[in-house]
Scaffold this motif. Sequence first.
Motif, PDB file in Angstrom:
ATOM      1  N   UNK A  53      51.551-109.802 -31.969  1.00 57.11           N
ATOM      2  CA  UNK A  53      52.427-108.440 -32.288  1.00 57.11           C
ATOM      3  C   UNK A  53      53.936-108.932 -32.812  1.00 57.11           C
ATOM      4  N   UNK A  54      54.424-109.695 -32.196  1.00 61.50           N
ATOM      5  CA  UNK A  54      55.866-110.420 -32.863  1.00 61.50           C
ATOM      6  C   UNK A  54      55.775-109.833 -34.074  1.00 61.50           C
ATOM      7  N   UNK A  55      54.011-110.688 -34.809  1.00 58.40           N
ATOM      8  CA  UNK A  55      54.062-111.138 -36.408  1.00 58.40           C
ATOM      9  C   UNK A  55      54.146-110.254 -36.944  1.00 58.40           C
ATOM     10  N   UNK A  56      53.088-109.056 -36.207  1.00 62.32           N
ATOM     11  CA  UNK A  56      52.254-107.851 -37.061  1.00 62.32           C
ATOM     12  C   UNK A  56      54.010-106.703 -36.632  1.00 62.32           C
ATOM     13  N   UNK A  57      54.825-106.938 -35.862  1.00 61.55           N
ATOM     14  CA  UNK A  57      56.254-106.000 -36.297  1.00 61.55           C
ATOM     15  C   UNK A  57      57.367-107.008 -37.482  1.00 61.55           C
ATOM     16  N   UNK A  58      57.128-108.130 -37.192  1.00 67.99           N
ATOM     17  CA  UNK A  58      58.113-108.616 -38.099  1.00 67.99           C
ATOM     18  C   UNK A  58      57.291-108.192 -40.111  1.00 67.99           C
ATOM     19  N   UNK A  59      56.296-108.354 -39.797  1.00 66.23           N
ATOM     20  CA  UNK A  59      55.338-108.088 -41.387  1.00 66.23           C
ATOM     21  C   UNK A  59      55.630-106.781 -41.113  1.00 66.23           C
ATOM     22  N   UNK A  60      55.251-105.632 -40.072  1.00 62.33           N
ATOM     23  CA  UNK A  60      55.316-104.852 -40.867  1.00 62.33           C
ATOM     24  C   UNK A  60      56.631-104.517 -41.586  1.00 62.33           C
ATOM     25  N   UNK A  61      57.967-104.547 -40.739  1.00 62.06           N
ATOM     26  CA  UNK A  61      59.577-103.804 -41.203  1.00 62.06           C
ATOM     27  C   UNK A  61      59.616-104.476 -42.395  1.00 62.06           C
ATOM     28  N   UNK A  62      59.453-105.479 -43.061  1.00 64.23           N
ATOM     29  CA  UNK A  62      59.532-105.685 -44.216  1.00 64.23           C
ATOM     30  C   UNK A  62      58.767-104.858 -45.728  1.00 64.23           C
ATOM     31  N   UNK A  63      57.942-103.882 -44.839  1.00 67.51           N
ATOM     32  CA  UNK A  63      56.938-102.967 -45.938  1.00 67.51           C
ATOM     33  C   UNK A  63      57.501-102.274 -46.034  1.00 67.51           C
ATOM     34  N   UNK A  64      56.998-100.701 -46.756  1.00 67.86           N
ATOM     35  CA  UNK A  64      57.377 -99.418 -46.926  1.00 67.86           C
ATOM     36  C   UNK A  64      56.510 -98.835 -46.253  1.00 67.86           C
ATOM     37  N   UNK A  65      56.797 -97.614 -45.957  1.00 64.14           N
ATOM     38  CA  UNK A  65      55.576 -96.819 -45.043  1.00 64.14           C
ATOM     39  C   UNK A  65      54.506 -96.608 -45.980  1.00 64.14           C
ATOM     40  N   UNK A  66      55.184 -96.740 -47.727  1.00 62.31           N
ATOM     41  CA  UNK A  66      53.187 -96.420 -48.322  1.00 62.31           C
ATOM     42  C   UNK A  66      52.455 -97.396 -47.792  1.00 62.31           C
ATOM     43  N   UNK A  67      53.230 -99.009 -48.031  1.00 55.95           N
ATOM     44  CA  UNK A  67      52.441-100.326 -48.642  1.00 55.95           C
ATOM     45  C   UNK A  67      51.980-100.825 -46.887  1.00 55.95           C
ATOM     46  N   UNK A  68      52.314-100.732 -45.361  1.00 58.53           N
ATOM     47  CA  UNK A  68      52.586-100.432 -44.107  1.00 58.53           C
ATOM     48  C   UNK A  68      50.917 -99.272 -43.987  1.00 58.53           C
TER      49      UNK A  68
ATOM     50  N   UNK B 236      79.780 -82.829 -31.428  1.00 59.87           N
ATOM     51  CA  UNK B 236      80.736 -83.049 -31.857  1.00 59.87           C
ATOM     52  C   UNK B 236      81.110 -84.672 -31.461  1.00 59.87           C
ATOM     53  N   UNK B 237      80.586 -85.308 -31.844  1.00 61.95           N
ATOM     54  CA  UNK B 237      80.835 -86.890 -30.867  1.00 61.95           C
ATOM     55  C   UNK B 237      80.068 -88.022 -32.660  1.00 61.95           C
ATOM     56  N   UNK B 238      81.224 -88.267 -32.843  1.00 59.95           N
ATOM     57  CA  UNK B 238      81.180 -88.798 -34.032  1.00 59.95           C
ATOM     58  C   UNK B 238      81.269 -90.154 -33.836  1.00 59.95           C
ATOM     59  N   UNK B 239      81.908 -90.776 -32.593  1.00 60.96           N
ATOM     60  CA  UNK B 239      82.448 -91.936 -32.012  1.00 60.96           C
ATOM     61  C   UNK B 239      80.699 -92.696 -31.948  1.00 60.96           C
ATOM     62  N   UNK B 240      80.264 -92.986 -33.225  1.00 60.97           N
ATOM     63  CA  UNK B 240      79.271 -94.170 -32.950  1.00 60.97           C
ATOM     64  C   UNK B 240      79.004 -94.375 -33.869  1.00 60.97           C
ATOM     65  N   UNK B 241      77.880 -94.739 -33.839  1.00 62.53           N
ATOM     66  CA  UNK B 241      77.311 -95.913 -34.861  1.00 62.53           C
ATOM     67  C   UNK B 241      75.473 -95.931 -35.066  1.00 62.53           C
ATOM     68  N   UNK B 242      74.762 -95.884 -35.783  1.00 66.30           N
ATOM     69  CA  UNK B 242      73.155 -96.747 -35.974  1.00 66.30           C
ATOM     70  C   UNK B 242      73.075 -96.789 -37.240  1.00 66.30           C
ATOM     71  N   UNK B 243      72.019 -97.578 -36.768  1.00 68.48           N
ATOM     72  CA  UNK B 243      71.299 -98.759 -37.520  1.00 68.48           C
ATOM     73  C   UNK B 243      69.661 -99.427 -37.466  1.00 68.48           C
ATOM     74  N   UNK B 244      69.028 -99.623 -38.164  1.00 65.76           N
ATOM     75  CA  UNK B 244      67.530 -99.893 -37.704  1.00 65.76           C
ATOM     76  C   UNK B 244      67.395-101.274 -38.825  1.00 65.76           C
ATOM     77  N   UNK B 245      66.715-101.635 -38.580  1.00 68.10           N
ATOM     78  CA  UNK B 245      66.540-103.130 -39.239  1.00 68.10           C
ATOM     79  C   UNK B 245      65.856-103.148 -39.344  1.00 68.10           C
ATOM     80  N   UNK B 246      65.300-102.263 -40.649  1.00 70.09           N
ATOM     81  CA  UNK B 246      64.042-102.245 -41.568  1.00 70.09           C
ATOM     82  C   UNK B 246      64.479-102.167 -42.924  1.00 70.09           C
ATOM     83  N   UNK B 247      63.572-102.526 -43.827  1.00 70.80           N
ATOM     84  CA  UNK B 247      63.792-102.879 -45.297  1.00 70.80           C
ATOM     85  C   UNK B 247      62.957-101.232 -45.626  1.00 70.80           C
TER      86      UNK B 247
END
Length: 364
Positions: A3-18, A99-110
């Motif tokens: 599952x970990x390998x698959x997740x890492x693999x899919x993170x590197x793919x675009x939506x179309x490739x996935x 009206x809460x702008x004091x936060x950050x959003x990030x997602x580790x995917x390409x």
Amino acid sequence: MAKLMNALLLRRFTLRQSFMLLCVVTLIAVLVVITLEFAWAEKLRLRFGESEWVLPSLVAAVMLTVAAGIVTMAILFYRWKLKRPLELLKQASEKISANDLDFHISYDSRDEMGELIAAFENMRSTLEKNVKTLWRSVEERKKLNAIFAHDLRTPLSVLKGNTELLATYLPEKKLSEEKVLDLIHTMNLHIVRLESYAEAMSSIQKLEDVPVHRQSIDTISLTTLLNDSAEQIARQFGKTFVSSMEYDHAVINVDPYIVMQIFENMMANGARYAASQVNVHYDIQKSTMKITVSDDGHGFSDEALHKAVLPFYRGEVWDATEHRGLGLYICKVFCEKHEGDLQIANGPHGGGSVTASFGTRVDK
């Protein structure tokens, strides 16, 4: 691990490739299952002969397998590529709506969702910056309006006092022509100040934008004008006023209106805390003019020595409804604009002492 390998693999793919990858994997899995189902159907045919229910069962199994493959592929695609970023976007949207702008959003995917979240974070950051800039602008404007209201009092008081003086003694001819002209001249100067205030209020967004207009003026004329204002201020507070000067005569290059604003705020602050008397000392050196206002009150507390120049600091002043805590802050800003500074201390014999310095060129 798989599952970990698959997740890492899919993170590197675009939506179309996935999506294409999942389609291929699902197709292979479905074909394998269908092949097994055909083998199972063949076994049933050999065991039960040419039964009518074998073929319909095979067709139903194949259709269920295809449907299950499509549903499984859709679930896997949603969980691996869409669920997490959509949750992040939903949470961020809810915070922005609140009206809460004091936060950050990030997602580790390409993939495209990673780019979308990065763009959303950039939008949030820009929005937060713009809101803070707007808020600072509003606060600066409110502060500036309060400062203008604060500084309008002295010229209005001078005009009122001189008007009452003229109305009382002029009809009885108790004022000399020279005194009348002197009062009119003083009133005209304060009228010019009021006009400059009105003009500045429509164009200045913060106190630091106030321009400095230097002009040559002799020290006698300037100190006379300052002393007239000081007498009016001291009279308002029921205190006496004494002035002294080290340099008798010189022509200096300053902005008289800014000097008057600084002096009147210092004088009002001294008269407010004085027990009975306020002292003013003028010291004109080679390239600096210093004005020291001291009183015979209790002096500055340890806290006030550090905070008195902060905007809206009032300490424990008795007339808190009238005193907005802006006087010394105005002095500090204007002194710095006039190439000087503001020093606050306690006198050697008690009482507070405030010294304002101005950069100037002295012509002997």
